[in-house]
Motif scaffolding. Structure first.
Motif, PDB file in Angstrom:
ATOM      1  N   TRP A  12      10.675  -4.429   6.826  1.00 30.60           N
ATOM      2  CA  TRP A  12      10.181  -3.054   6.947  1.00 30.60           C
ATOM      3  C   TRP A  12       9.796  -2.732   8.383  1.00 30.60           C
ATOM      4  N   PHE A  13       9.063  -3.628   9.034  1.00 29.36           N
ATOM      5  CA  PHE A  13       8.563  -3.349  10.378  1.00 29.36           C
ATOM      6  C   PHE A  13       9.675  -3.297  11.427  1.00 29.36           C
ATOM      7  N   THR A  14      10.800  -3.941  11.197  1.00 31.28           N
ATOM      8  CA  THR A  14      11.898  -3.877  12.169  1.00 31.28           C
ATOM      9  C   THR A  14      12.588  -2.513  12.155  1.00 31.28           C
ATOM     10  N   LYS A  15      12.371  -1.725  11.127  1.00 33.26           N
ATOM     11  CA  LYS A  15      13.005  -0.404  11.032  1.00 33.26           C
ATOM     12  C   LYS A  15      12.398   0.613  11.991  1.00 33.26           C
ATOM     13  N   GLY A  16      11.176   0.400  12.429  1.00 32.42           N
ATOM     14  CA  GLY A  16      10.543   1.362  13.322  1.00 32.42           C
ATOM     15  C   GLY A  16       9.848   2.485  12.576  1.00 32.42           C
ATOM     16  N   ARG A  17      10.502   3.010  11.577  1.00 29.66           N
ATOM     17  CA  ARG A  17       9.912   4.052  10.723  1.00 29.66           C
ATOM     18  C   ARG A  17      10.451   3.859   9.311  1.00 29.66           C
ATOM     19  N   ALA A  24       7.662   2.929  -7.015  1.00 31.24           N
ATOM     20  CA  ALA A  24       8.967   2.339  -6.703  1.00 31.24           C
ATOM     21  C   ALA A  24       8.818   1.130  -5.778  1.00 31.24           C
ATOM     22  N   ASP A  25       8.028   1.283  -4.702  1.00 31.65           N
ATOM     23  CA  ASP A  25       7.876   0.214  -3.714  1.00 31.65           C
ATOM     24  C   ASP A  25       6.559  -0.540  -3.860  1.00 31.65           C
ATOM     25  N   TYR A  26       5.569   0.088  -4.437  1.00 31.34           N
ATOM     26  CA  TYR A  26       4.277  -0.571  -4.656  1.00 31.34           C
ATOM     27  C   TYR A  26       3.578   0.044  -5.867  1.00 31.34           C
ATOM     28  N   ARG A  27       2.644  -0.728  -6.448  1.00 24.70           N
ATOM     29  CA  ARG A  27       1.983  -0.287  -7.670  1.00 24.70           C
ATOM     30  C   ARG A  27       0.465  -0.139  -7.531  1.00 24.70           C
ATOM     31  N   CYS A  28      -0.066  -0.452  -6.366  1.00 21.99           N
ATOM     32  CA  CYS A  28      -1.509  -0.330  -6.149  1.00 21.99           C
ATOM     33  C   CYS A  28      -1.853   1.106  -5.725  1.00 21.99           C
ATOM     34  N   SER A  29      -3.106   1.358  -5.430  1.00 23.17           N
ATOM     35  CA  SER A  29      -3.517   2.695  -4.995  1.00 23.17           C
ATOM     36  C   SER A  29      -3.007   2.976  -3.581  1.00 23.17           C
ATOM     37  N   GLN A  30      -2.978   4.258  -3.226  1.00 22.74           N
ATOM     38  CA  GLN A  30      -2.552   4.655  -1.881  1.00 22.74           C
ATOM     39  C   GLN A  30      -3.418   3.990  -0.814  1.00 22.74           C
ATOM     40  N   SER A  31      -4.726   4.038  -1.018  1.00 17.72           N
ATOM     41  CA  SER A  31      -5.631   3.483  -0.009  1.00 17.72           C
ATOM     42  C   SER A  31      -5.464   1.969   0.126  1.00 17.72           C
ATOM     43  N   ALA A  32      -5.237   1.276  -0.979  1.00 18.66           N
ATOM     44  CA  ALA A  32      -5.033  -0.175  -0.928  1.00 18.66           C
ATOM     45  C   ALA A  32      -3.734  -0.508  -0.189  1.00 18.66           C
ATOM     46  N   MET A  33      -2.677   0.248  -0.434  1.00 13.51           N
ATOM     47  CA  MET A  33      -1.407  -0.007   0.233  1.00 13.51           C
ATOM     48  C   MET A  33      -1.515   0.304   1.722  1.00 13.51           C
ATOM     49  N   SER A  34      -2.215   1.371   2.069  1.00 13.92           N
ATOM     50  CA  SER A  34      -2.417   1.702   3.482  1.00 13.92           C
ATOM     51  C   SER A  34      -3.107   0.555   4.208  1.00 13.92           C
ATOM     52  N   GLN A  35      -4.119  -0.013   3.578  1.00 12.97           N
ATOM     53  CA  GLN A  35      -4.844  -1.128   4.196  1.00 12.97           C
ATOM     54  C   GLN A  35      -3.958  -2.372   4.313  1.00 12.97           C
ATOM     55  N   GLN A  36      -3.131  -2.614   3.306  1.00 15.55           N
ATOM     56  CA  GLN A  36      -2.217  -3.762   3.371  1.00 15.55           C
ATOM     57  C   GLN A  36      -1.212  -3.601   4.513  1.00 15.55           C
ATOM     58  N   ASP A  53       1.082  10.911   2.131  1.00 15.53           N
ATOM     59  CA  ASP A  53       1.339  12.070   1.279  1.00 15.53           C
ATOM     60  C   ASP A  53       0.909  11.734  -0.147  1.00 15.53           C
ATOM     61  N   ASP A  54       1.203  12.591  -1.084  1.00 13.86           N
ATOM     62  CA  ASP A  54       0.741  12.409  -2.458  1.00 13.86           C
ATOM     63  C   ASP A  54       1.126  11.072  -3.073  1.00 13.86           C
ATOM     64  N   GLU A  55       2.403  10.747  -3.060  1.00 15.21           N
ATOM     65  CA  GLU A  55       2.845   9.509  -3.706  1.00 15.21           C
ATOM     66  C   GLU A  55       3.698   8.647  -2.784  1.00 15.21           C
ATOM     67  N   ARG A  56       3.545   8.846  -1.489  1.00 12.08           N
ATOM     68  CA  ARG A  56       4.319   8.039  -0.540  1.00 12.08           C
ATOM     69  C   ARG A  56       3.546   7.905   0.762  1.00 12.08           C
ATOM     70  N   ILE A  57       3.920   6.877   1.512  1.00 13.24           N
ATOM     71  CA  ILE A  57       3.327   6.625   2.821  1.00 13.24           C
ATOM     72  C   ILE A  57       4.480   6.435   3.806  1.00 13.24           C
ATOM     73  N   THR A  58       4.484   7.233   4.855  1.00 13.55           N
ATOM     74  CA  THR A  58       5.460   7.065   5.926  1.00 13.55           C
ATOM     75  C   THR A  58       4.776   6.279   7.035  1.00 13.55           C
ATOM     76  N   VAL A  59       5.464   5.253   7.503  1.00 10.99           N
ATOM     77  CA  VAL A  59       4.900   4.340   8.492  1.00 10.99           C
ATOM     78  C   VAL A  59       5.742   4.382   9.762  1.00 10.99           C
ATOM     79  N   CYS A  60       5.091   4.610  10.897  1.00  6.82           N
ATOM     80  CA  CYS A  60       5.742   4.495  12.204  1.00  6.82           C
ATOM     81  C   CYS A  60       5.198   3.239  12.859  1.00  6.82           C
ATOM     82  N   VAL A  61       6.102   2.396  13.335  1.00 13.64           N
ATOM     83  CA  VAL A  61       5.738   1.106  13.907  1.00 13.64           C
ATOM     84  C   VAL A  61       5.921   1.153  15.424  1.00 13.64           C
TER      85      VAL A  61
END
Length: 76
Positions: A12-17, A24-36, A53-61
């Motif tokens: 995931w981190f090699t993608k840059g974004r 679909a990609d995770y089953r925990c809460s948004q806040s828990a996934m953000s911290q992970q 966002d509501d049910e997704r997190i966009t990550v820029c590396v």
């Protein structure tokens, strides 16, 4: 002995974004996934910016803090 990781952080981190979706990609809460995500990035010496966002997190590396500051607007 460390626990095996559930997520393929290195891929995931090699993608840059990338975007992960709850259910679909995770089953925990948004806040828990953000911290992970933040913790996994720190372990690899990376900086991340999260757009939660509501049910997704966009990550820029970023490889450095300077790049994070310079490229802030690219992650929208």
């Amino acid at each position: 002995m460390a626990r095996p990781t559930i997520y393929d952080w290195d891929e995931w981190f090699t993608k840059g974004r990338f975007t992960v979706r709850q259910g679909a990609d995770y089953r925990c809460s948004q806040s828990a996934m953000s911290q992970q995500i933040r913790s996994a990035a720190v372990k690899r010496g990376l900086y991340v910016r999260l757009i939660d966002d509501d049910e997704r997190i966009t990550v820029c590396v970023y490889r450095s803090r300077i790049n994070k500051i310079r490229k802030r607007n690219l992650c929208r």
